[in-house]
Design a protein around this motif. Sequence first.
Motif, PDB file in Angstrom:
ATOM      1  N   GLY A   2       0.839  -1.192   0.000  1.00 32.10           N
ATOM      2  CA  GLY A   2       0.000   0.000   0.000  1.00 32.10           C
ATOM      3  C   GLY A   2       0.872   1.239   0.000  1.00 32.10           C
ATOM      4  N   VAL A   3       0.346   2.306  -0.550  1.00 33.21           N
ATOM      5  CA  VAL A   3       1.132   3.523  -0.702  1.00 33.21           C
ATOM      6  C   VAL A   3       1.434   4.142   0.653  1.00 33.21           C
ATOM      7  N   SER A   4       0.430   4.212   1.513  1.00 33.62           N
ATOM      8  CA  SER A   4       0.637   4.859   2.805  1.00 33.62           C
ATOM      9  C   SER A   4       1.660   4.137   3.661  1.00 33.62           C
ATOM     10  N   ARG A   5       1.623   2.836   3.630  1.00 35.39           N
ATOM     11  CA  ARG A   5       2.486   2.072   4.518  1.00 35.39           C
ATOM     12  C   ARG A   5       3.854   1.760   3.924  1.00 35.39           C
TER      13      ARG A   5
ATOM     14  N   ASN B 107      -6.197   1.591  -7.939  1.00 39.38           N
ATOM     15  CA  ASN B 107      -7.526   1.124  -7.569  1.00 39.38           C
ATOM     16  C   ASN B 107      -7.595   0.510  -6.181  1.00 39.38           C
ATOM     17  N   LEU B 108      -6.532  -0.140  -5.750  1.00 39.12           N
ATOM     18  CA  LEU B 108      -6.632  -0.921  -4.522  1.00 39.12           C
ATOM     19  C   LEU B 108      -5.628  -0.601  -3.439  1.00 39.12           C
ATOM     20  N   ARG B 109      -4.687   0.254  -3.748  1.00 36.51           N
ATOM     21  CA  ARG B 109      -3.605   0.407  -2.782  1.00 36.51           C
ATOM     22  C   ARG B 109      -3.343   1.842  -2.362  1.00 36.51           C
ATOM     23  N   CYS B 110      -4.240   2.758  -2.707  1.00 34.19           N
ATOM     24  CA  CYS B 110      -3.996   4.121  -2.275  1.00 34.19           C
ATOM     25  C   CYS B 110      -5.296   4.837  -1.935  1.00 34.19           C
ATOM     26  N   GLU B 111      -5.154   5.930  -1.238  1.00 27.46           N
ATOM     27  CA  GLU B 111      -6.284   6.746  -0.816  1.00 27.46           C
ATOM     28  C   GLU B 111      -6.069   8.115  -1.461  1.00 27.46           C
TER      29      GLU B 111
ATOM     30  N   VAL C 116      -6.909  11.117  -1.469  1.00 31.91           N
ATOM     31  CA  VAL C 116      -7.442  12.329  -0.846  1.00 31.91           C
ATOM     32  C   VAL C 116      -6.297  13.166  -0.293  1.00 31.91           C
TER      33      VAL C 116
ATOM     34  N   MET D 155      -3.025  13.841  -2.281  1.00 30.20           N
ATOM     35  CA  MET D 155      -3.168  13.026  -3.492  1.00 30.20           C
ATOM     36  C   MET D 155      -4.368  13.457  -4.325  1.00 30.20           C
TER      37      MET D 155
END
Lengths: 220, 220
Positions: free
Chosen positions: A28-31, A114-118, A120, A123
């Motif tokens: 995931g992008v955040s982690r 689609n599945l690994r970032c938020e 908002v 971003m």
Amino acid sequence: MVRRTREEAEQTRSLLLDTAETLFWEKGVSRTSLADIAQAAGLTRGAIYWHFQNKVDLFTAMCQRIEPSFFALFDALEAEAAVNPARALWRHVNRVLATITGDARITRVIGIINLRCELVGEMDAIQVENERGQERCHGHLTRAFEAAQRLGQLSAGTTPCHAAAGLQALVKGIVHIWLLTPRNLPLPDCGTACLSPYFQGVFVGDCWLDADDGAPHDAL
Amino acid sequence: MVRRTREEAEQTRSLLLDTAETLFWEKGVSRTSLADIAQAAGLTRGAIYWHFQNKVDLFTAMCQRIEPSFFALFDALEAEAAVNPARALWRHVNRVLATITGDARITRVIGIINLRCELVGEMDAIQVENERGQERCHGHLTRAFEAAQRLGQLSAGTTPCHAAAGLQALVKGIVHIWLLTPRNLPLPDCGTACLSPYFQGVFVGDCWLDADDGAPHDAL
DNA sequence: TTTTACATACATTCTCGTATGTATGTAAGA
DNA sequence: TCTTACATACATACGAGAATGTATGTAAAA
């Protein structure tokens, strides 16, 4: 620190982007921290900050790497729709699926978005860009359906705008499910089987069929 | 600290969940800290940790709050499919869209799951649960399409499994686009217009039409 | 010689989990 | 019925680690 040639620097940049793609998908992008990416690339954060302003800049660059492929797909649709819009649309969506599933980078980046970032906060700019892309896509599809309508290819009661929206939704859904659980929806064959009913409903007869497809009944 | 009644404690718990929903949607799950949620709820992190083990636990509880609604939708599909499978499917998907768009909590939670979180790492358990739900959904739809096939409602060349997958993808795509850009795909009316071609392609004639729908040609 | 493409160091902030404090609800006993 | 002991539902404090952005160092390309 050993200074590198411009070529080598460009390779470093690509390595960072490739590494980011891999880790963003895995964690995931955040982690995924910039330190994670640097380490996995065998470099340090200094290298990342040299090439990119920050994480968002890195992420944006990663996304931009796959844009040209999609431009090309819509260029092809436009060219073919001038001859046979219905068949052009059929070919187009099959090419879209083949492109997404057949190119590891595109698969990864689409999957991350689609599945690994938020998308908002910081971003958000990327989110806005996605919406624009979606609207452009809808425009392309609508124009192709309008061309089909002028040639009498659309079935009664079908409007180009809604037909385009539905097709867009269907492709998006197919890709999304495939990204989540590839084994449940093996592409591209299963995608074709899922798309056929929609084309059967939207067009009259089999005007949308590609000569290479044969009868879909046999393929299923 | 003032001890509360069980009722009040339950209200605190709900308030925390409601607040989390709101903030998760606004800021994304990763970028919303437990301190953010506590402050917005007028409480402290202690309260969160009393009710939930950690952020994942809070998130899980938030997701579980909307599950019963979906169970009910599939129960209704199963009951109606025994009478007229095609019509039952039509009614079902329209109910799904109406439910998602008509219930603020469901809209929020679905939106958060699809657009505001990265279901990897500690969140993987939720991802697995989503996949299970998706597979159950596919099973429900497939069985309804099989019933339709037994009654001769399916168009030639249509297999229940693929028809179910396509319908699932279409609904998922519609919801996804609507969540991203509600103004571009106003639901539920536009959803119905996008779904009609698929039903036209999958079923023979208008066996899927609901008596209340009138002719879709007129509605479009 | 200057500039570049990194590596390293520094400083700050944020978030989390855990420990501890505290006032009150609740059940049981007198 | 009142009292008491315990449990509860939070609030507050502590400590640690992680991540970021920025400043500085450095060897080699240009």
